[in-house]
Design an enzyme around this catalytic site. Structure first.
Site, PDB file in Angstrom:
ATOM      1  N   CYS A  49     -51.547 -28.129  34.407  1.00 46.01           N
ATOM      2  CA  CYS A  49     -51.314 -26.718  34.009  1.00 46.01           C
ATOM      3  C   CYS A  49     -49.614 -26.443  33.782  1.00 46.01           C
ATOM      4  O   CYS A  49     -49.203 -25.385  33.421  1.00 46.01           O
ATOM      5  CB  CYS A  49     -52.003 -25.821  35.035  1.00 46.01           C
ATOM      6  SG  CYS A  49     -53.779 -26.080  34.842  1.00 46.01           S
ATOM      7  N   HIS A  63     -41.560 -32.539  41.637  1.00 46.97           N
ATOM      8  CA  HIS A  63     -43.041 -33.591  41.530  1.00 46.97           C
ATOM      9  C   HIS A  63     -43.152 -34.353  42.804  1.00 46.97           C
ATOM     10  O   HIS A  63     -42.207 -34.989  43.501  1.00 46.97           O
ATOM     11  CB  HIS A  63     -42.339 -34.857  40.520  1.00 46.97           C
ATOM     12  CG  HIS A  63     -43.735 -35.407  40.035  1.00 46.97           C
ATOM     13  ND1 HIS A  63     -44.749 -36.014  40.723  1.00 46.97           N
ATOM     14  CD2 HIS A  63     -44.124 -35.616  38.572  1.00 46.97           C
ATOM     15  CE1 HIS A  63     -45.491 -36.455  39.990  1.00 46.97           C
ATOM     16  NE2 HIS A  63     -45.220 -36.237  38.534  1.00 46.97           N
ATOM     17  N   HIS A 113     -38.803  -9.966  37.001  1.00 46.30           N
ATOM     18  CA  HIS A 113     -40.372 -10.006  36.810  1.00 46.30           C
ATOM     19  C   HIS A 113     -40.659 -11.522  37.017  1.00 46.30           C
ATOM     20  O   HIS A 113     -39.912 -12.511  36.930  1.00 46.30           O
ATOM     21  CB  HIS A 113     -40.469  -9.745  35.387  1.00 46.30           C
ATOM     22  CG  HIS A 113     -39.994  -8.468  34.722  1.00 46.30           C
ATOM     23  ND1 HIS A 113     -40.587  -7.161  34.983  1.00 46.30           N
ATOM     24  CD2 HIS A 113     -38.857  -8.098  34.039  1.00 46.30           C
ATOM     25  CE1 HIS A 113     -39.951  -6.414  34.505  1.00 46.30           C
ATOM     26  NE2 HIS A 113     -38.942  -6.685  33.849  1.00 46.30           N
ATOM     27  N   HIS A 168     -48.339 -18.674  37.249  1.00 51.09           N
ATOM     28  CA  HIS A 168     -49.268 -19.160  36.723  1.00 51.09           C
ATOM     29  C   HIS A 168     -50.833 -18.604  37.114  1.00 51.09           C
ATOM     30  O   HIS A 168     -51.062 -18.971  38.250  1.00 51.09           O
ATOM     31  CB  HIS A 168     -49.481 -21.055  37.081  1.00 51.09           C
ATOM     32  CG  HIS A 168     -50.499 -21.638  36.692  1.00 51.09           C
ATOM     33  ND1 HIS A 168     -51.072 -21.294  35.369  1.00 51.09           N
ATOM     34  CD2 HIS A 168     -51.323 -22.395  37.285  1.00 51.09           C
ATOM     35  CE1 HIS A 168     -52.374 -22.139  35.319  1.00 51.09           C
ATOM     36  NE2 HIS A 168     -52.351 -22.762  36.320  1.00 51.09           N
ATOM     37  N   ASN A 174     -57.848 -18.816  33.379  1.00 50.97           N
ATOM     38  CA  ASN A 174     -56.860 -19.640  33.382  1.00 50.97           C
ATOM     39  C   ASN A 174     -56.887 -20.324  32.045  1.00 50.97           C
ATOM     40  O   ASN A 174     -57.801 -21.339  31.584  1.00 50.97           O
ATOM     41  CB  ASN A 174     -57.387 -20.707  34.429  1.00 50.97           C
ATOM     42  CG  ASN A 174     -56.288 -21.951  34.642  1.00 50.97           C
ATOM     43  OD1 ASN A 174     -55.294 -21.623  33.855  1.00 50.97           O
ATOM     44  ND2 ASN A 174     -56.283 -22.452  35.780  1.00 50.97           N
TER      45      ASN A 174
END
Length: 507
Positions: free
Chosen positions: A223, A302, A387, A391, A424
């Site tokens: 995602c 990562h 703002h 996700h 989602n």
């Protein structure tokens, strides 16, 4: 004076410290300069400048050379000209009850499952997840899954991706009036579905893009791949001058649906819905005039070197050989770590000096007094960011970030509203959220927006944009027909409470 007011005064003094010192010093220098006579100036020239003429000349030359070199070699700005979020046709809307119906017929069509003797506890399990997910009754599912029995085939998966990707790009080209032949860079990301020819090749074929285009297809990156695609496009735009980059972010639900008995794999069925976005970037100076945003920062984290992080979201076969995406119970812990690392990298880039000082003092204090100070100071990102586009991976993700960042309900309104209206949509969810802020008329010139994306691997990626002008919603915005109904009141314990009953396949 309250602690909030004290902090605001502190922030104002530190942020404007240079100006607070500069003006008094300027007044003092101006006062002394006004008292200088012609003899003083002659004395200064003959006693100092004549004896140091060569060093002063060299210093001036190096200053000019350095300034020119910086101007020539600095990366060119990357502008977001416009973007488009795909809005599926009305007949693909699916209420919670309809989604439950799809699950039932999907299992019924599986010859390896005896649905008549099936334990119905899985239905109750899915129903509870759906009701607590934060999603409403107007999300969208693929056309193939609305058929009875649901059509979970390769051709149905391809049809879904073509519909979403082509629909988003067509709207983008229509809004921007850009000729497809002008696109020099193409980046497409879809995690689960990666056919041959690739989805990027499909875009080239459909829109007849030029033969020397730099084309990339990102797969399996979860995602957060939307932010990765933006980062890749940014790097390419720094190399290839005077061109456009087209970024397409989507996910495939048809190929993603799971029909087995593993409950950790069933969860993803309840969250993911149809969606996609097409984004047009450019490094052309003339495009600044009509662009919406300029890309300020991208930060990628990562955590895949850690085994728990790597395996917390993983695609694999279950005990009966059915393929699905398994979500680990450790996902919240893993996500929290990745977010912390990402914020610690992004913080020094965007935070005002007042927050950097407080965080540094907190770090020193924790090292000196480990027993007394348990947690580090969490910087107030609202002093730097106007703002937030978090996700919409699920209600828990939004809740955790809202709490950890000290955000107000209005700061996460775009994320909650997107989750409720569209579900989602994976890597494209951050664009539906940005479209929400624009549709509400909240994006003003100079405002900064932070897109935060989480995904398998495990990864946390950020993109920070600054509004070049007061930004209005684009034509054919996905929120055009429903923005007045948002935000909705979502109960804290049971976000969406539809009357769902599933018996013998009827809902």
């Amino acid at each position: 004076m309250t602690s909030v007011n004290v902090k605001l005064v502190y922030h104002y003094i530190i942020t404007n410290f240079f100006y607070l010192c500069f003006f008094p010093l300027t007044a003092i220098v101006a006062g002394k300069a006004s008292r200088l006579t012609t003899n003083d100036l002659h004395h200064f020239y003959y006693s100092y400048l004549q004896h140091n003429l060569i060093p002063i000349t060299l210093l001036f030359a190096f200053t000019v050379f350095g300034s020119v070199l910086y101007i020539i070699t600095r990366p060119k700005p990357v502008y977001l000209v416009d973007y488009s979020c795909y809005l599926p046709p009305p007949h693909q809307k699916a209420s919670v009850s309809k989604v439950m119906d799809i699950f039932y017929h999907l299992r019924k069509a599986d010859p390896s499952l005896n649905v008549a003797c099936d334990d119905s506890s899985w239905l109750e399990f899915l129903r509870k997840i759906q009701e607590r997910s934060g999603m409403g009754d107007e999300t969208y599912v693929p056309a193939g899954l609305l058929e009875v029995p649901p059509r979970k085939t390769f051709s149905a998966s391809r049809e879904e991706s073509e519909q979403v990707i082509n629909g988003a790009i067509e709207t983008l080209f229509k809004n921007t009036k850009v000729n497809p032949k002008e696109i020099g860079i193409l980046v497409v990301n879809s995690s689960i579905f990666n056919p041959t020819p690739s989805l990027s090749a499909m875009v080239v074929n459909t829109f007849k893009l030029r033969s020397n285009i730099r084309s990339f297809n990102l797969g399996g990156m979860g995602c957060s791949a939307g932010a990765i695609a933006i980062d890749l496009a940014k790097d390419l735009l720094h190399v290839h001058k005077n061109t456009y980059a087209l970024v397409v972010s989507t996910e495939n639900i048809t190929d993603h649906i799971y029909a087995g008995d593993n409950r950790s794999m069933m969860v993803s069925n309840c969250l993911f819905r149809v969606g996609g976005a097409a984004i047009l970037l450019s490094n052309k100076p003339r495009e600044r005039r009509r662009s919406k945003y300029e890309l300020v920062h991208t930060v990628r984290t990562h955590a895949g070197a850690d085994d728990m992080s790597y395996r917390c979201v993983i695609q694999e076969d279950d005990e009966s050989g059915k393929n699905g995406v398994s979500l680990s119970k450790d996902i919240t812990t893993v996500a929290g770590r990745a977010i912390t690392i990402n914020m610690s990298t992004l913080g020094p880039l965007v935070l005002p000096i007042s927050e950097k000082i407080l965080f540094f003092l907190s770090l020193i204090g924790k090292k000196l007094m480990k027993d007394k100070i348990k947690n580090l100071y969490v910087p107030d990102f609202k002093l730097a960011i106007d703002h937030f586009c978090i996700h919409a991976g699920g209600r828990l993700v939004i809740d955790v970030l809202e709490k950890n960042l000290g955000l107000a309900p209005i700061d996460v309104e775009a994320s909650r509203s997107t989750l409720h209206r569209f579900g989602n949509t994976s890597s494209s969810s951050i664009w539906y959220e940005l479209a929400y802020i624009e549709a509400k008329g909240r994006m003003k010139k100079g405002n900064k927006v932070w897109q935060i994306a989480l995904g398998s691997g495990f990864k946390c990626n950020s993109a920070v944009w600054v509004a070049i002008r007061n930004v209005k919603a684009s034509t054919n915005s996905p929120w055009e027909d429903c923005i007045d109904r948002y935000p909705v009141n979502i109960d804290s314990d049971d976000s969406a409470k539809p009357e769902t009953r599933v018996q013998n396949g009827s809902s």
